[in-house]
Design a protein around this motif. Structure first.
Motif, PDB file in Angstrom:
ATOM      1  N   UNK A 144     -40.928  67.177  10.127  1.00  0.00           N
ATOM      2  CA  UNK A 144     -41.434  65.950   9.532  1.00  0.00           C
ATOM      3  C   UNK A 144     -42.808  66.146   8.902  1.00  0.00           C
ATOM      4  N   UNK A 145     -42.977  65.588   7.704  1.00  0.00           N
ATOM      5  CA  UNK A 145     -44.251  65.599   6.986  1.00  0.00           C
ATOM      6  C   UNK A 145     -44.748  67.004   6.667  1.00  0.00           C
ATOM      7  N   UNK A 146     -43.829  67.969   6.606  1.00  0.00           N
ATOM      8  CA  UNK A 146     -44.199  69.304   6.147  1.00  0.00           C
ATOM      9  C   UNK A 146     -44.080  69.375   4.628  1.00  0.00           C
ATOM     10  N   UNK A 147     -44.689  70.395   4.055  1.00  0.00           N
ATOM     11  CA  UNK A 147     -44.710  70.543   2.601  1.00  0.00           C
ATOM     12  C   UNK A 147     -43.314  70.869   2.067  1.00  0.00           C
ATOM     13  N   UNK A 148     -43.074  70.615   0.792  1.00  0.00           N
ATOM     14  CA  UNK A 148     -41.790  71.000   0.190  1.00  0.00           C
ATOM     15  C   UNK A 148     -41.554  72.501   0.336  1.00  0.00           C
ATOM     16  N   UNK A 149     -40.299  72.873   0.480  1.00  0.00           N
ATOM     17  CA  UNK A 149     -39.919  74.280   0.590  1.00  0.00           C
ATOM     18  C   UNK A 149     -38.744  74.533  -0.338  1.00  0.00           C
ATOM     19  N   UNK A 150     -38.796  75.660  -1.046  1.00  0.00           N
ATOM     20  CA  UNK A 150     -37.756  75.912  -2.032  1.00  0.00           C
ATOM     21  C   UNK A 150     -36.407  76.169  -1.382  1.00  0.00           C
ATOM     22  N   UNK A 151     -36.362  76.585  -0.103  1.00  0.00           N
ATOM     23  CA  UNK A 151     -35.062  76.797   0.536  1.00  0.00           C
ATOM     24  C   UNK A 151     -34.268  75.493   0.612  1.00  0.00           C
ATOM     25  N   UNK A 152     -34.951  74.347   0.680  1.00  0.00           N
ATOM     26  CA  UNK A 152     -34.273  73.051   0.599  1.00  0.00           C
ATOM     27  C   UNK A 152     -34.169  72.571  -0.849  1.00  0.00           C
ATOM     28  N   UNK A 153     -35.235  72.809  -1.631  1.00  0.00           N
ATOM     29  CA  UNK A 153     -35.210  72.362  -3.025  1.00  0.00           C
ATOM     30  C   UNK A 153     -34.101  73.041  -3.817  1.00  0.00           C
ATOM     31  N   UNK A 154     -33.783  74.288  -3.469  1.00  0.00           N
ATOM     32  CA  UNK A 154     -32.691  74.990  -4.138  1.00  0.00           C
ATOM     33  C   UNK A 154     -31.377  74.231  -3.963  1.00  0.00           C
ATOM     34  N   UNK A 155     -31.189  73.666  -2.776  1.00  0.00           N
ATOM     35  CA  UNK A 155     -29.941  72.971  -2.483  1.00  0.00           C
ATOM     36  C   UNK A 155     -29.868  71.655  -3.265  1.00  0.00           C
ATOM     37  N   UNK A 156     -30.958  70.905  -3.290  1.00  0.00           N
ATOM     38  CA  UNK A 156     -30.917  69.631  -4.015  1.00  0.00           C
ATOM     39  C   UNK A 156     -30.811  69.858  -5.521  1.00  0.00           C
ATOM     40  N   UNK A 157     -31.452  70.907  -6.038  1.00  0.00           N
ATOM     41  CA  UNK A 157     -31.293  71.217  -7.462  1.00  0.00           C
ATOM     42  C   UNK A 157     -29.832  71.536  -7.779  1.00  0.00           C
ATOM     43  N   UNK A 158     -29.225  72.344  -6.927  1.00  0.00           N
ATOM     44  CA  UNK A 158     -27.831  72.736  -7.146  1.00  0.00           C
ATOM     45  C   UNK A 158     -26.912  71.529  -7.042  1.00  0.00           C
ATOM     46  N   UNK A 159     -27.137  70.667  -6.046  1.00  0.00           N
ATOM     47  CA  UNK A 159     -26.302  69.476  -5.882  1.00  0.00           C
ATOM     48  C   UNK A 159     -26.412  68.561  -7.089  1.00  0.00           C
ATOM     49  N   UNK A 160     -27.619  68.395  -7.617  1.00  0.00           N
ATOM     50  CA  UNK A 160     -27.806  67.533  -8.777  1.00  0.00           C
ATOM     51  C   UNK A 160     -27.007  68.053  -9.967  1.00  0.00           C
ATOM     52  N   UNK A 161     -27.015  69.371 -10.146  1.00  0.00           N
ATOM     53  CA  UNK A 161     -26.286  69.956 -11.267  1.00  0.00           C
ATOM     54  C   UNK A 161     -24.772  69.852 -11.063  1.00  0.00           C
ATOM     55  N   UNK A 162     -24.302  70.128  -9.846  1.00  0.00           N
ATOM     56  CA  UNK A 162     -22.865  70.155  -9.591  1.00  0.00           C
ATOM     57  C   UNK A 162     -22.239  68.765  -9.619  1.00  0.00           C
ATOM     58  N   UNK A 163     -22.970  67.748  -9.121  1.00  0.00           N
ATOM     59  CA  UNK A 163     -22.419  66.396  -9.075  1.00  0.00           C
ATOM     60  C   UNK A 163     -22.827  65.548 -10.285  1.00  0.00           C
ATOM     61  N   UNK A 164     -23.720  66.084 -11.106  1.00  0.00           N
ATOM     62  CA  UNK A 164     -24.163  65.396 -12.322  1.00  0.00           C
ATOM     63  C   UNK A 164     -24.678  63.998 -12.001  1.00  0.00           C
ATOM     64  N   UNK A 165     -25.603  63.936 -11.046  1.00  0.00           N
ATOM     65  CA  UNK A 165     -26.209  62.667 -10.634  1.00  0.00           C
ATOM     66  C   UNK A 165     -27.724  62.766 -10.805  1.00  0.00           C
ATOM     67  N   UNK A 166     -28.414  61.621 -10.988  1.00  0.00           N
ATOM     68  CA  UNK A 166     -29.868  61.661 -11.166  1.00  0.00           C
ATOM     69  C   UNK A 166     -30.641  61.774  -9.858  1.00  0.00           C
ATOM     70  N   UNK A 167     -29.980  61.487  -8.717  1.00  0.00           N
ATOM     71  CA  UNK A 167     -30.700  61.437  -7.447  1.00  0.00           C
ATOM     72  C   UNK A 167     -29.972  62.228  -6.363  1.00  0.00           C
ATOM     73  N   UNK A 168     -30.743  63.058  -5.648  1.00  0.00           N
ATOM     74  CA  UNK A 168     -30.235  63.832  -4.514  1.00  0.00           C
ATOM     75  C   UNK A 168     -31.332  63.849  -3.465  1.00  0.00           C
TER      76      UNK A 168
END
Length: 380
Positions: free
Chosen positions: A17-41
């Protein structure tokens, strides 16, 4: 039934909780946004009266928990899919539907703490209706399993260090016309990163892998991935080798509770780089003339995919192929640190100097989870 107190204690024990952003999670949300073609993840964790988002696309870091779709997903501890909230009597008057962000579509998978307590979700959202196919529902489950593996990443690491050491290649490829170097450093907890390189005909192969999961299980999977790619690539090629490894691992990964990503490439004497990126997402071409090109990732190993196909890049004289672990990428500053990585690679006289400087920079960051860097430079 899991009480709210127990859920809160389990979430606090994760220490996220309340830790800084980490690319190991950001990679997943970026990929999900592209695969599902949605504006929010969002990777959402439910803390007290708030939704706190460890990683998000198109949303704010925090939002009220009351009436949240993610809260309902966690409470029922089961997937929640709402094709059109405005047409659903249960949700048409929801404050997140009639007000910001005016949701119409929601699909969420629960995330759990170590004891199985539902503490959050991975969700995809849109302001227009959607209808998901069975394949897309499975894809969302696969991505949620990836997030879950990252949440569990630090557990049971005993014994992995021994196997990791054995996985390191003992000699460099002949690689005429190229220089190649790697450096790695473990953090406080042993990570599942590994790299490999070897001659393949008149060219050579480079592999970077990341196995997230539990202790020796992760080490066994890492050894299996390395051995399978080494033995299969000379006969089947890059793409078929990666698909074979993915198919063979699909059942094992689920049983062992781990997830694996890999970047696997063959570099030809001409500078052509044929590669398959199975969810790694941290391979770049650093141009001698300036600029960085990110090599596009597909889905992780063990997931059925037609998206995981071979692609090609070319290293012009003086260009470098840079591969990083997520720990090194985070320590450099994530997306904002790409310019720093470019400056280090272009400003170093040799690849060995570049990887040493990258790992040193990562070592200076706190806390350091792990750091791994490979640089392949084509000669002038």
């Amino acid at each position: 039934m899991v009480t709210e107190e127990r859920r809160h204690e389990a979430l606090a024990a994760l220490g996220i909780l309340d830790t800084a952003p980490e690319d190991r999670f950001d990679r997943i949300t970026r990929l999900a946004q592209r695969l599902f073609e949605v504006p929010m993840v969002s990777v959402t964790l439910l803390d007290g009266e708030r939704q706190w988002r460890k990683s998000h696309r198109g949303l704010t870091t925090e939002a009220p928990r009351e009436s949240a779709f993610c809260d309902l997903t966690a409470r029922q501890d089961a997937p929640l899919v709402i094709d059109d909230a405005a047409a659903d009597d249960r949700f048409r008057d929801n404050p997140f539907v009639v007000g910001d962000p005016h949701l119409r579509f929601y699909a969420g998978e629960p995330l759990r703490a170590a004891g199985g307590e539902p503490v959050g979700t991975l969700c995809v959202l849109d302001t227009v209706p959607h209808s998901l196919s069975a394949e897309q529902l499975q894809l969302l489950r696969d991505l949620a399993d990836w997030v879950q593996a990252e949440l569990d990443r630090d557990a049971q690491s005993d014994g992995v260090a021994v196997v990791q050491t054995a996985l390191l290649p003992r000699r460099k490829p002949t690689a005429r016309g190229f220089e190649i170097a790697a450096a790695s450093e473990a953090g406080a907890a042993v990570a599942g990163d590994f790299y490999d390189w070897y001659d393949d005909g008149d060219g050579f192969c480079v592999t970077v892998g990341d196995v997230v999961g539990r202790g020796m299980s992760a080490a066994i999977v890492a050894a299996s991935v390395r051995a399978a790619l080494r033995s299969t690539t000379p006969y089947a090629g890059i793409e078929r080798a990666m698909e074979a490894v993915s198919a063979n691992l699909e059942d094992d990964l689920g049983r062992l509770g781990v997830l694996a990503t890999a970047f696997h490439a063959r570099v030809a004497p001409s500078g052509t780089v044929e590669y398959v990126d199975a969810g790694h997402g941290l391979a770049f071409v650093v141009a001698a003339a300036g600029g960085v090109r990110r090599l596009e990732p597909g889905l992780p190993l063990g997931t059925s995919s037609t998206d995981r196909v071979a692609a090609t890049e070319r290293l012009a004289p003086g260009d470098s192929l840079l591969c990083l672990s997520d720990g090194a990428f985070d320590a450099l500053g994530g997306e904002r640190g790409l310019l720093r990585a470019e400056a280090i690679v272009r400003g170093s006289a040799t690849p060995a100097g570049a990887v040493s400087r990258i790992v040193s920079a990562a070592r200076a960051a706190a806390p350091l989870s792990e750091a791994l860097a490979i640089v392949v430079r084509r000669g002038d």
